[in-house]
Each structure stands twice: as structure tokens, then as C-alpha cells.
Design a protein around this motif. Structure first.
Motif, PDB file in Angstrom:
ATOM      1  N   TYR A 132      -8.754  85.517  42.226  1.00  0.00           N
ATOM      2  CA  TYR A 132      -7.288  85.635  42.251  1.00  0.00           C
ATOM      3  C   TYR A 132      -6.647  84.695  41.224  1.00  0.00           C
ATOM      4  O   TYR A 132      -5.682  85.060  40.545  1.00  0.00           O
ATOM      5  N   ASN A 133      -7.187  83.475  41.101  1.00  0.00           N
ATOM      6  CA  ASN A 133      -6.588  82.463  40.224  1.00  0.00           C
ATOM      7  C   ASN A 133      -6.895  82.679  38.747  1.00  0.00           C
ATOM      8  O   ASN A 133      -6.044  82.441  37.892  1.00  0.00           O
ATOM      9  N   PHE A 134      -8.113  83.130  38.427  1.00  0.00           N
ATOM     10  CA  PHE A 134      -8.568  83.093  37.041  1.00  0.00           C
ATOM     11  C   PHE A 134      -8.848  84.458  36.422  1.00  0.00           C
ATOM     12  O   PHE A 134      -8.976  84.558  35.204  1.00  0.00           O
ATOM     13  N   VAL A 135      -8.966  85.503  37.233  1.00  0.00           N
ATOM     14  CA  VAL A 135      -9.312  86.820  36.693  1.00  0.00           C
ATOM     15  C   VAL A 135      -8.190  87.834  36.884  1.00  0.00           C
ATOM     16  O   VAL A 135      -7.849  88.580  35.956  1.00  0.00           O
ATOM     17  N   LEU A 136      -7.598  87.860  38.068  1.00  0.00           N
ATOM     18  CA  LEU A 136      -6.601  88.880  38.412  1.00  0.00           C
ATOM     19  C   LEU A 136      -5.281  88.597  37.704  1.00  0.00           C
ATOM     20  O   LEU A 136      -4.694  87.517  37.874  1.00  0.00           O
ATOM     21  N   THR A 137      -4.804  89.535  36.901  1.00  0.00           N
ATOM     22  CA  THR A 137      -3.559  89.360  36.154  1.00  0.00           C
ATOM     23  C   THR A 137      -2.410  90.107  36.832  1.00  0.00           C
ATOM     24  O   THR A 137      -2.610  91.075  37.554  1.00  0.00           O
ATOM     25  N   GLY A 138      -1.192  89.620  36.576  1.00  0.00           N
ATOM     26  CA  GLY A 138       0.000  90.250  37.131  1.00  0.00           C
ATOM     27  C   GLY A 138       0.681  91.144  36.111  1.00  0.00           C
ATOM     28  O   GLY A 138       0.098  91.530  35.091  1.00  0.00           O
ATOM     29  N   LYS A 139       1.938  91.461  36.378  1.00  0.00           N
ATOM     30  CA  LYS A 139       2.692  92.332  35.472  1.00  0.00           C
ATOM     31  C   LYS A 139       2.903  91.693  34.103  1.00  0.00           C
ATOM     32  O   LYS A 139       3.099  92.398  33.108  1.00  0.00           O
ATOM     33  N   ASP A 140       2.882  90.356  34.056  1.00  0.00           N
ATOM     34  CA  ASP A 140       3.048  89.670  32.778  1.00  0.00           C
ATOM     35  C   ASP A 140       1.741  89.533  32.005  1.00  0.00           C
ATOM     36  O   ASP A 140       1.689  88.843  30.985  1.00  0.00           O
ATOM     37  N   LYS A 141       0.678  90.176  32.515  1.00  0.00           N
ATOM     38  CA  LYS A 141      -0.642  90.156  31.884  1.00  0.00           C
ATOM     39  C   LYS A 141      -1.249  88.754  31.868  1.00  0.00           C
ATOM     40  O   LYS A 141      -2.117  88.441  31.045  1.00  0.00           O
ATOM     41  N   LYS A 142      -0.817  87.900  32.775  1.00  0.00           N
ATOM     42  CA  LYS A 142      -1.344  86.541  32.879  1.00  0.00           C
ATOM     43  C   LYS A 142      -1.905  86.297  34.276  1.00  0.00           C
ATOM     44  O   LYS A 142      -1.443  86.883  35.249  1.00  0.00           O
ATOM     45  N   THR A 143      -2.871  85.399  34.345  1.00  0.00           N
ATOM     46  CA  THR A 143      -3.415  84.975  35.630  1.00  0.00           C
ATOM     47  C   THR A 143      -2.583  83.799  36.156  1.00  0.00           C
ATOM     48  O   THR A 143      -1.863  83.143  35.388  1.00  0.00           O
ATOM     49  N   PRO A 144      -2.665  83.497  37.449  1.00  0.00           N
ATOM     50  CA  PRO A 144      -1.971  82.313  37.967  1.00  0.00           C
ATOM     51  C   PRO A 144      -2.363  81.024  37.236  1.00  0.00           C
ATOM     52  O   PRO A 144      -1.512  80.155  37.021  1.00  0.00           O
ATOM     53  N   ALA A 145      -3.630  80.896  36.843  1.00  0.00           N
ATOM     54  CA  ALA A 145      -4.059  79.693  36.124  1.00  0.00           C
ATOM     55  C   ALA A 145      -3.376  79.586  34.759  1.00  0.00           C
ATOM     56  O   ALA A 145      -3.026  78.485  34.313  1.00  0.00           O
ATOM     57  N   LYS A 180      -5.988  78.813  28.990  1.00  0.00           N
ATOM     58  CA  LYS A 180      -5.314  79.543  27.914  1.00  0.00           C
ATOM     59  C   LYS A 180      -5.650  81.026  27.901  1.00  0.00           C
ATOM     60  O   LYS A 180      -5.053  81.776  27.149  1.00  0.00           O
ATOM     61  N   LYS A 181      -6.611  81.430  28.745  1.00  0.00           N
ATOM     62  CA  LYS A 181      -7.016  82.827  28.730  1.00  0.00           C
ATOM     63  C   LYS A 181      -7.315  83.303  30.138  1.00  0.00           C
ATOM     64  O   LYS A 181      -7.477  82.502  31.062  1.00  0.00           O
ATOM     65  N   ALA A 182      -7.367  84.623  30.281  1.00  0.00           N
ATOM     66  CA  ALA A 182      -7.810  85.216  31.538  1.00  0.00           C
ATOM     67  C   ALA A 182      -9.324  85.342  31.487  1.00  0.00           C
ATOM     68  O   ALA A 182      -9.879  85.914  30.539  1.00  0.00           O
ATOM     69  N   TYR A 183      -9.999  84.785  32.471  1.00  0.00           N
ATOM     70  CA  TYR A 183     -11.456  84.836  32.502  1.00  0.00           C
ATOM     71  C   TYR A 183     -11.926  86.186  33.039  1.00  0.00           C
ATOM     72  O   TYR A 183     -11.172  86.914  33.695  1.00  0.00           O
ATOM     73  N   THR A 184     -13.169  86.504  32.764  1.00  0.00           N
ATOM     74  CA  THR A 184     -13.778  87.704  33.319  1.00  0.00           C
ATOM     75  C   THR A 184     -14.724  87.296  34.445  1.00  0.00           C
ATOM     76  O   THR A 184     -15.091  86.122  34.573  1.00  0.00           O
ATOM     77  N   VAL A 185     -15.124  88.277  35.239  1.00  0.00           N
ATOM     78  CA  VAL A 185     -16.089  88.008  36.304  1.00  0.00           C
ATOM     79  C   VAL A 185     -17.392  87.481  35.724  1.00  0.00           C
ATOM     80  O   VAL A 185     -18.021  86.568  36.274  1.00  0.00           O
ATOM     81  N   ARG A 186     -17.778  88.016  34.587  1.00  0.00           N
ATOM     82  CA  ARG A 186     -19.015  87.565  33.936  1.00  0.00           C
ATOM     83  C   ARG A 186     -18.915  86.088  33.541  1.00  0.00           C
ATOM     84  O   ARG A 186     -19.909  85.345  33.635  1.00  0.00           O
ATOM     85  N   ASP A 187     -17.738  85.643  33.088  1.00  0.00           N
ATOM     86  CA  ASP A 187     -17.560  84.227  32.729  1.00  0.00           C
ATOM     87  C   ASP A 187     -17.850  83.316  33.911  1.00  0.00           C
ATOM     88  O   ASP A 187     -18.418  82.233  33.756  1.00  0.00           O
ATOM     89  N   ILE A 188     -17.446  83.749  35.104  1.00  0.00           N
ATOM     90  CA  ILE A 188     -17.622  82.927  36.306  1.00  0.00           C
ATOM     91  C   ILE A 188     -19.070  82.979  36.793  1.00  0.00           C
ATOM     92  O   ILE A 188     -19.662  81.949  37.123  1.00  0.00           O
ATOM     93  N   LEU A 189     -19.653  84.179  36.808  1.00  0.00           N
ATOM     94  CA  LEU A 189     -21.003  84.327  37.350  1.00  0.00           C
ATOM     95  C   LEU A 189     -22.048  83.634  36.486  1.00  0.00           C
ATOM     96  O   LEU A 189     -23.072  83.180  36.996  1.00  0.00           O
ATOM     97  N   TYR A 190     -21.809  83.528  35.199  1.00  0.00           N
ATOM     98  CA  TYR A 190     -22.784  82.899  34.317  1.00  0.00           C
ATOM     99  C   TYR A 190     -22.240  81.593  33.742  1.00  0.00           C
ATOM    100  O   TYR A 190     -22.623  81.158  32.665  1.00  0.00           O
ATOM    101  N   TYR A 191     -21.364  80.973  34.524  1.00  0.00           N
ATOM    102  CA  TYR A 191     -20.807  79.663  34.129  1.00  0.00           C
ATOM    103  C   TYR A 191     -21.878  78.586  34.275  1.00  0.00           C
ATOM    104  O   TYR A 191     -22.585  78.523  35.275  1.00  0.00           O
ATOM    105  N   LYS A 192     -22.011  77.729  33.259  1.00  0.00           N
ATOM    106  CA  LYS A 192     -22.985  76.642  33.278  1.00  0.00           C
ATOM    107  C   LYS A 192     -22.238  75.321  33.389  1.00  0.00           C
ATOM    108  O   LYS A 192     -21.431  75.005  32.554  1.00  0.00           O
TER     109      LYS A 192
END
Length: 574
Positions: A542-555, A562-574
């Protein structure tokens, strides 16, 4: 680290006002108008009271201690203002805070001495090498270290990719997206042609990665000054099915979440359940310590809901058997202890932020907890807190009916606006609060100010200024009261219910009936630990991947990424 090992050698005296050398102190007067506000209660000076109640004691010149037999709670009463508060076990609050903050998870990944009695416990061998000596390598080639104080060894394991032992890990993103888009678990098994054990292993993996990702971002938040934040805190309950054949009672768990009203960023979501607590070990410790014979605040295991202070909605830990020879894990935590730990972590997380405004739902002892935890911020005028009360019975009415009620409740403000046509809408609402400042609704010595324009989503909205003090000008407060709302947290709760099956209301509770007792629900989970994991997974999504009408995430709106992350970014985060 097991709970049993953690508690085994804890040196702590419980036959006194629970206190310790940490920074958490909830046992003090919470009345801001009282000269005793924030003064810590000390140990009893007089052991017995004339009425021969062994729990009723005179502590010092500030407080008295009594025993509330109905709830088995100790009660602290200020001698000056006669306000009473429940006594907390501060050590147990710290333990719950460490669990919520991820301290134990980081400790397990740290190359350090794991002997809790040792001075080097938790001290990293890589950061302080003088405390350790190299002790060869194991069969895998990993460096071993030996603690110079206690002689225990620890190993510096090579970092492995999180999915290194997963077969067909390329399906992870699909499984993740199905979990957060309300696909039932059985359908996920069918769609991906996997077994139940594989799915639950994937959920565990997603949870660990989301926790690592969130901890890294929280460290970044703790170093930032986010200016001024308006935060709303609300609570949502979930019903889980019985977990064993011998005890067919539902378990009700509570989720306390705190959200930024502007960006919709969810800082914390805390469920009052400890998934790592081994039921049998906790029961044995409680019996050995004599916890069941003591008031809750004096117990070593004060935060857990044991069989004597539960109800039909509580787990019965004393009769929980082993499943397939394995120890049953997971115990409820007392809601007030999770609530206190939640705000302790929030205070630490936002310590660099200039000013905070807290809007809270009307729940139990939340006002006293906030006033004691944020004492320093309140005294230096960097925090204001309010309780927002709404008529929840009217929230279930039709949209037209709620809008009609909202229009009716705003008629007095509209008349005020006609008399003051030159005022902008927001300024007019602030002036309306000032105009009606002495015209309050008083219940149980609590003053409630009616909001001039309650929305259809928050019918009959009233506000209580819990940090009210004489040296604060009302002019500074009324704009904050105009903006008082719980909308951001309610939106998160709605998304949670609509996107994850386990959090959906049961049929009976959706009809206004709380299904507590022995009712079975097709939506509910059998293992509450799954709720803990899915809640954190969805919060990160919800915080880092899901975007609203403004095309931005809550973060992004909060300004921490500075960017919207993808699910892949989180699952393979080191």
C-alpha cells in the motif's frame, strides 16, 4: 531466540511499581493541569492500609495504589487531582515495542553473542572485533567467532539470495499480486499448481522481505525532519476461527494503525498477537513464576493474555495441545500493551519531525497512554492530540440518509456563515469553534466540541482536546480541530478488507453482529499468525507500490522515496 530463553534470566522485581532504567514510563499522573503530571510513581513507603487490603498502598507524597479485582489490575491514583490510571508493566511494553520495531529479527541476523546473560549479547562481532576472537570456519566455509567474555561462538554466514532454495521462484510476483487482490488461498493453489506448504512458505518469504524493506525505510524516516504531520490512529477488529478441536471459540484480534492524513502513508499497523510465543513455554513460565496469582502489572509475562484475564474471545493457552508433535505458536497480547508499544515506536520513528498532530479514535486508555509517552513533546508544544468521536451506528445507514444528516448537522454553521460573509470557509469554521468554545458536550468530565460540518462518512463528529492546557492559545488549536478526521486510516482499513480475503467481514459481523463465541466464518483464518504476515505485506504494498489518481504512492507523497517501487523490487530487496 525462543521466548523461554529470553525470559529465563530476566532480573526484574515485580513486587513494586513496575519501573526500569529504560525510557518508557507510563506510571504517572496523566492530568496536564495537575502539578504531578509526568512524575513517576515510586515504590510503596507504607506496606499496609487500614482496610487490610494488601494491594492498597500509599506510595509517596504523590500517589496511592489500589487493586481492581474485577479486571485484576493495579490502579494508580494521584493524591492531588484524584485522577486514576491503570498501572502498566513498563518492561513488558518495551518487549512488545522491540517486537514491533523488528529488533529481534535484526538481532537474529547479527553476528553477535546470543547468550542473554553476556555483556556482548547483541553486540556485533564485525563492529566491535576486540570483543571476539576468530575461531576457524565451519563446513560451509563461514567464519566463526568466539566471545571473549563467555566463550560462546557465533558464525558469520555468507549472505544468500532470499529465493535461493525456491523452485520456480519466477511465480513469486504472481502469487504476491494474487494475495493482495483478494484471491482465496485455494484458488491461488489451483492457479499456480502448487501445494499448501509451498504457498505458506512463500507467504513467510514475502513477509520477511517486506519487514526488511520496511525496516530500511523506517531507518531513513527516523533521520528525516518531515515538518508537520497530521496523523490519524484507528482500530479495526478481525475474527479468526478456532484452531483446534478441543476449543471452538473465536479469537478477536485488534489492529491499531497510524496513517498520515495528507499522504495516506501508513506508518504502523500493530496486531495484538505474538506469532513467535510458544504457548506451552509461556504457560510453564507463568506457572513457575506464579504469574496467575499476581495482578497483571506485577507479572513477568504481563503483556500476554493468560487464561485468567481473557473472555470467550480469548485463546485458552493452558489447553492448547501440540499439533503433529510440534509446539503450538502464537498468543494474544493485551490490547493496551500493544497500543502503548505502538505509540512508543511512533515516537521514536518521528523523533526528528518538528511538530505532530494526533487524531485518535475513542478507545480505552489511549488518551492516558499518549499523554505519558509524548510528555516531553507536549511540554515543549511540538505535539497536540485529539480524540475524534463519531456515531458508528449511523455509518451503516444509506448514503442519502447520511448526507441528509450531515446537512442537518451543519445548519448552525451555515447560519453563522451568513452572519460573517467575508470569512473564507476554513477561517469561518475556526471562528465557529471559538464562538462555541464554552458550549461543549460534557460526558464523564470530558469536554466534547461538535464539529461544524461533519461529513457523511463521519456522522455526529465531536472532538476532545486531550492535550488541553492553560498556556495554549485556543486560536492555535481551532484550525487543527477543523481538520480533525480519521479518513486516511479508514481508507487503509477499507482497502485491507477489500483486497485480502482474511480481513473481510464475516456475514454476521457485516450485518452488525460481532461473531464472537463459537461461530465459524468462511473468510476467517485458522492461524492468526497469517494475519500478522498478510497485514505487513499489504502495508508495504500500500505504501510503496499502490499508486493513486495522482500516479504517486503514499511514500512518494510523504517525500521519503522518489519513485514507485514494484513488487519485484521488494521481493528481491537485499
Amino acid at each position: 531466540m525462543s521466548v523461554q530463553k529470553y525470559y529465563k534470566k530476566t532480573k526484574y522485581s515485580y513486587k513494586k511499581i513496575p519501573s526500569y532504567r529504560g525510557s518508557i514510563q507510563l506510571n504517572a499522573c496523566s492530568n496536564l493541569a495537575c502539578s504531578n503530571y509526568g512524575i513517576e510513581a515510586t515504590n510503596p513507603l507504607i506496606s499496609d492500609h487500614p482496610n487490610k487490603d494488601p494491594y492498597l498502598k500509599t506510595l509517596d507524597e504523590y500517589y496511592e495504589l489500589s487493586h481492581q479485582k474485577k479486571d485484576n489490575q493495579l490502579v494508580l491514583t494521584c493524591k492531588n487531582c484524584r485522577k486514576s490510571t491503570i498501572v502498566f508493566n513498563n518492561k513488558s511494553i518495551e518487549e512488545e515495542y522491540l517486537g514491533i520495531s523488528g529488533y529481534y529479527e535484526e538481532l537474529s541476523d547479527t553476528v553477535s553473542c546470543k547468550n542473554i546473560e553476556c555483556h556482548n549479547y547483541g553486540i556485533c562481532a564485525l563492529k566491535e572485533p576486540e570483543e571476539y576472537g576468530r575461531n576457524g570456519k565451519n563446513e560451509s566455509g563461514n567464519q566463526k567467532y568466539k566471545c571473549k567474555r563467555c566463550g560462546k561462538t557465533c558464525t558469520h554466514a555468507k549472505k544468500k539470495v532470499g529465493h535461493s532454495r525456491q523452485v520456480k521462484h519466477r511465480y513469486n510476483v504472481d502469487i504476491f499480486m494474487q494475495l493482495v487482490n483478494k484471491v482465496p488461498l485455494r484458488r491461488i493453489l489451483e492457479l499456480n499448481k502448487i501445494g499448501a506448504s509451498v504457498l505458506y512458505n512463500r507467504i513467510d518469504f514475502f513477509y520477511r522481505q517486506c519487514r526488511k524493506f520496511a525496516r530500511a525505510k523506517n531507518k531513513h524516516i527516523a533521520k528525516q525532519n518531515l515538518g508537520h504531520l497530521r496523523l490519524s490512529s484507528d482500530r479495526q477488529y478481525y475474527i479468526t476461527n478456532w484452531r483446534k478441536s478441543g476449543d471452538k471459540r473465536n479469537v478477536m484480534l485488534y489492529n491499531l494503525s497510524t496513517t498520515d492524513e495528507v499522504s495516506s502513508y501508513v506508518f504502523l499497523s500493530s496486531l495484538n498477537f505474538d506469532p513467535e510465543a510458544v504457548v506451552k513455554d509461556i504457560n510453564q513460565l507463568a506457572f513457575a513464576n506464579g504469574d496467575l496469582d499476581l495482578p497483571i502489572a506485577w507479572r513477568r509475562l504481563a503483556k500476554y493474555r493468560l487464561d485468567d484475564n481473557g473472555s470467550d474471545e480469548a485463546l485458552d493457552p493452558t489447553t492448547t495441545p501440540h499439533k503433529n508433535g510440534k509446539k503450538v505458536k502464537g498468543m494474544q497480547v493485551l490490547e493496551s500493551y500493544t497500543m502503548a508499544a505502538h505509540f512508543v515506536y511512533l515516537k521514536q520513528l518521528l523523533s526528528k519531525t518538528d511538530t505532530l498532530t494526533l487524531y485518535n479514535d475513542k478507545e480505552g486508555s489511549i488518551a492516558n497512554i499518549i499523554k505519558n509517552i509524548f510528555k516531553n513533546r507536549i511540554l515543549d508544544d511540538s505535539l497536540e492530540a485529539f480524540i475524534v468521536g463519531i456515531n458508528k451506528n449511523k455509518k451503516t445507514q444509506s448514503r442519502n440518509k447520511k448526507e441528509s444528516l450531515s446537512e442537518h448537522a451543519s445548519r448552525e454553521f451555515k447560519a453563522f456563515k451568513v452572519d460573517n460573509p467575508n470569512l473564507f470557509d476554513f477561517v469561518a469554521k475556526s471562528e465557529f469553534f471559538k464562538h462555541n468554545w464554552d458550549n461543549t458536550i460534557t460526558t464523564n468530565h470530558t469536554k466534547w466540541h461538535a464539529h461544524p460540518t461533519p461529513s457523511a462518512e463521519e456522522p455526529d463528529k465531536v472532538i476532545n482536546w486531550i492535550t488541553e492546557r492553560d498556556n495554549k492559545d485556543v486560536v492555535e488549536i481551532t484550525p487543527l480541530m477543523v481538520m480533525a478526521t480519521l479518513n486516511a486510516t479508514d481508507r487503509f482499513f477499507l482497502s485491507l478488507r477489500r483486497r485480502i480475503t482474511f480481513f473481510e467481514r464475516s456475514i454476521s459481523s457485516a450485518s452488525g453482529i460481532k461473531s464472537v463465541g463459537s461461530k465459524w466464518s468462511g473468510y476467517a483464518a485458522y492461524n492468526p499468525a497469517v494475519l500478522v504476515k498478510l497485514l505487513e505485506i499489504f502495508r508495504v504494498y500500500y505504501n510503496f507500490v499502490l499508486t493513486g489518481k495522482d500516479k504517486k504512492t503514499p511514500a512518494q507523497r510523504l517525500g521519503i522515496t522518489k519513485k514507485a517501487y514494484t513488487v519485484r523490487d521488494i521481493l528481491y530487496y537485499k
